[in-house]
Write a protein that holds these residues in place. Sequence first.
Motif, mmCIF file in Angstrom:
data_model
loop_
_atom_site.group_PDB
_atom_site.id
_atom_site.type_symbol
_atom_site.label_atom_id
_atom_site.label_comp_id
_atom_site.label_asym_id
_atom_site.label_seq_id
_atom_site.Cartn_x
_atom_site.Cartn_y
_atom_site.Cartn_z
ATOM 1 N N PHE A 7 0.902 -1.236 -0.104
ATOM 2 C CA PHE A 7 0.001 0.007 0.047
ATOM 3 C C PHE A 7 0.826 1.138 0.053
ATOM 4 C CE2 PHE A 7 -2.685 2.909 2.744
ATOM 5 C CZ PHE A 7 -3.318 3.622 2.006
ATOM 6 N N GLN A 14 -9.750 10.378 8.552
ATOM 7 C CA GLN A 14 -8.117 10.178 8.279
ATOM 8 C C GLN A 14 -7.741 10.965 6.854
ATOM 9 O OE1 GLN A 14 -6.350 7.058 6.459
ATOM 10 N NE2 GLN A 14 -5.010 6.510 8.394
ATOM 11 N N GLN A 15 -8.433 10.815 6.004
ATOM 12 C CA GLN A 15 -8.150 11.147 4.628
ATOM 13 C C GLN A 15 -8.112 12.794 4.616
ATOM 14 O OE1 GLN A 15 -6.340 9.860 2.120
ATOM 15 N NE2 GLN A 15 -6.240 8.249 3.613
ATOM 16 N N MET A 61 1.654 13.477 0.783
ATOM 17 C CA MET A 61 2.117 12.311 0.106
ATOM 18 C C MET A 61 2.268 12.237 -1.412
ATOM 19 S SD MET A 61 3.145 10.616 2.873
ATOM 20 C CE MET A 61 3.401 11.646 4.105
ATOM 21 N N ILE A 107 6.312 4.025 1.467
ATOM 22 C CA ILE A 107 6.090 5.195 0.784
ATOM 23 C C ILE A 107 7.753 5.703 0.622
ATOM 24 C CG2 ILE A 107 5.555 7.553 0.968
ATOM 25 C CD1 ILE A 107 3.103 6.727 2.574
ATOM 26 N N GLN A 125 1.113 0.337 9.833
ATOM 27 C CA GLN A 125 1.366 1.674 9.485
ATOM 28 C C GLN A 125 2.921 1.977 9.270
ATOM 29 O OE1 GLN A 125 -0.556 3.956 8.713
ATOM 30 N NE2 GLN A 125 0.693 5.643 8.590
ATOM 31 N N TRP A 135 -5.949 2.739 11.064
ATOM 32 C CA TRP A 135 -6.076 1.274 10.882
ATOM 33 C C TRP A 135 -6.252 0.463 12.031
ATOM 34 C CZ3 TRP A 135 -7.213 0.586 6.118
ATOM 35 C CH2 TRP A 135 -6.699 1.612 5.274
ATOM 36 N N PHE A 143 0.594 13.397 11.882
ATOM 37 C CA PHE A 143 -0.240 12.560 11.332
ATOM 38 C C PHE A 143 0.281 11.137 11.541
ATOM 39 C CE2 PHE A 143 -1.244 9.420 8.055
ATOM 40 C CZ PHE A 143 -2.616 9.895 8.046
ATOM 41 N N ASN A 185 -11.583 4.527 2.955
ATOM 42 C CA ASN A 185 -10.442 5.010 3.093
ATOM 43 C C ASN A 185 -10.131 5.152 1.649
ATOM 44 O OD1 ASN A 185 -7.606 5.424 3.269
ATOM 45 N ND2 ASN A 185 -7.780 5.028 5.335
ATOM 46 N N GLY A 222 -2.591 8.537 11.623
ATOM 47 C CA GLY A 222 -2.220 7.532 10.357
ATOM 48 C C GLY A 222 -2.448 6.057 11.036
ATOM 49 N N THR A 271 4.738 3.282 5.674
ATOM 50 C CA THR A 271 5.528 4.365 5.761
ATOM 51 C C THR A 271 6.894 3.972 5.103
ATOM 52 O OG1 THR A 271 6.264 4.081 7.962
ATOM 53 C CG2 THR A 271 4.687 5.615 7.740
ATOM 54 N N ASN A 290 7.955 10.645 8.340
ATOM 55 C CA ASN A 290 6.967 9.832 8.467
ATOM 56 C C ASN A 290 7.221 8.474 9.162
ATOM 57 O OD1 ASN A 290 4.339 9.060 8.068
ATOM 58 N ND2 ASN A 290 4.536 8.661 5.896
ATOM 59 N N VAL A 345 1.301 4.330 -2.657
ATOM 60 C CA VAL A 345 1.229 5.804 -2.300
ATOM 61 C C VAL A 345 2.284 6.559 -3.062
ATOM 62 C CG1 VAL A 345 0.936 7.417 -0.599
ATOM 63 C CG2 VAL A 345 -0.271 5.512 -0.399
ATOM 64 N N ASN A 348 -2.598 13.103 2.371
ATOM 65 C CA ASN A 348 -2.254 12.763 0.972
ATOM 66 C C ASN A 348 -1.948 13.676 0.011
ATOM 67 O OD1 ASN A 348 -1.713 9.884 1.150
ATOM 68 N ND2 ASN A 348 -3.903 9.519 1.338
#
Length: 501
Positions: free
Chosen positions: A36, A294-295, A303, A182, A175, A409, A400, A432, A405, A179, A331, A40, A300
């Motif tokens: 995931f 959250q969003q 991000m 990402i 999470q 979840w 966050f 989400n 973040g 990160t 992050n 992102v 994002n």
Amino acid sequence: MLQEDNAQREGKIYGGKVTPLVLVICLVAATGGLIFGYDVGVTAGSTSSNEFLRKFFPSVYIKMKCEMDDEDGYCRFDSQMLTLFTSSIYMAAMVAPFFASSVTTAYGRKASMILGGLVFFVGSFLGSAAMNIEMLIIGRLLLGVGVGFGNQSVPVYLSEMAPTMLRGALNIFFQMAITIGILVSSLVHYSTANLEGDLGWRFPLGFAAILGLIMALGSLLLPDTPNSLLTKGQNGKAKELLQKIRATEEVDEEFQDLFKASEAAKKVENPWKNITQRRHRPQLVLCILIPFFQQLTGINVVMFYAPVLFKTLGFGDRAALMSAVLTGIVNVLATLVAILLVDKLGRRFLFFQGAIQMIICQTTVAVMIGLRYGSTGEGFFTTTEANMALFLICAYVAAFAWSWGPLGWLVPSEICPLEIRSVGQAINVSLNMTLTFAINQSFLSMLCYMKFGLFFFFVLFQIMMTIFIYFFVPETRGVPIEDMKRVWKAHWFWQDFVPDY
Ligand code: BGC
């Protein structure tokens, strides 16, 4: 609120300790977050390869080259077609959790994790080998299906495996993996940005296949959770596993609670109908509002668009990419803080602290941009101002990373009783992804239209979500997952929805 804290203290404490085995199991399972996170990052990076744009989106490429200099500064990067392509992954990930929830319920959490990893692997392979736009899009949709399955099953797996006193920390491994995904993605993009020809975009897309494989193979080695084993009628195996991961024979009380929960779950014919019953109202509301909020923290935007944002603030091309790597590092490190604190200070403390820090940072950045760039988007930051903006954006990302973040979840995966856990998580993931899609799709147009006011728009939601947490989200730290009912029973608002027991 005091009443809730008492409820938590009076709750059950099961025997057993935190074993190295459970830590390893949770670490392996959490790798599901990598895919995931990597996506992102890919969403942010895919516009950076000129070769990629020339091949698949020639009109976007020409538009970008020609219009760079003569448009409103806030509107330069607005391109619906390209964002639609990058968003397609989230469209698939909106739908996939509904299928994943059936697999997760019937065949166990592990089955969904393996499937998610495999589909993701195939999708990455197709994408990186794409000869035409069709292949590229099919690949991307498969990535979304993989992410939908992974995000639906991994957090639930972690919350079920973990011993109560460390559930928050172990769940946040997920999470952490997001990160890291990402960050890895931004590093891969950074180092391949100057590669000649197709390699510059084929390599980052192909690299994702490795992460899918790690997830699929890792999950293959894992046991299913005791809750899943019980649902499948493998009671003996479930108890044995519980004894092994808790490193004690004394698991009777915990086992009885899991058993009762699985018996209740077996009586449920349709979990989707079940979750809409009044007695499950608190879970349903939280599984809807937590991903929504959250969003709407706006995370994002940073991000996906950090390089664009930093470029707009006057950083050069490479410095802008490098700043995106910096936010990525912040992050990851700040997520560690959440792991260390979530089971000590509780979820509510982190929710509040994180939101207040986000509100302060984002308001200051919005005011700075407003003062310097006004409503035309033409202006500049001095070096000191640019550095200050970078610092504030990093502080916002950190906030966050230790609040909304991971808790986005963790909380939905731990508040639902077994009978609705899978569908609750499917709702969480699907919403989400819907919001992620909507923000990715509309951010550039909104920036063009609302200018710096867009940042105030997110601040408004941060204030609303803080009020929501204060009144409607009880503390769940230290409460066994199958004993969560006592938390609702002690809550000033939700107690009337939950029947006595
Ligand atoms: C969110 C993602 C976000 C990531 C940033 C996750 O919890 O769901 O949308 O990109 O955190 O670290």
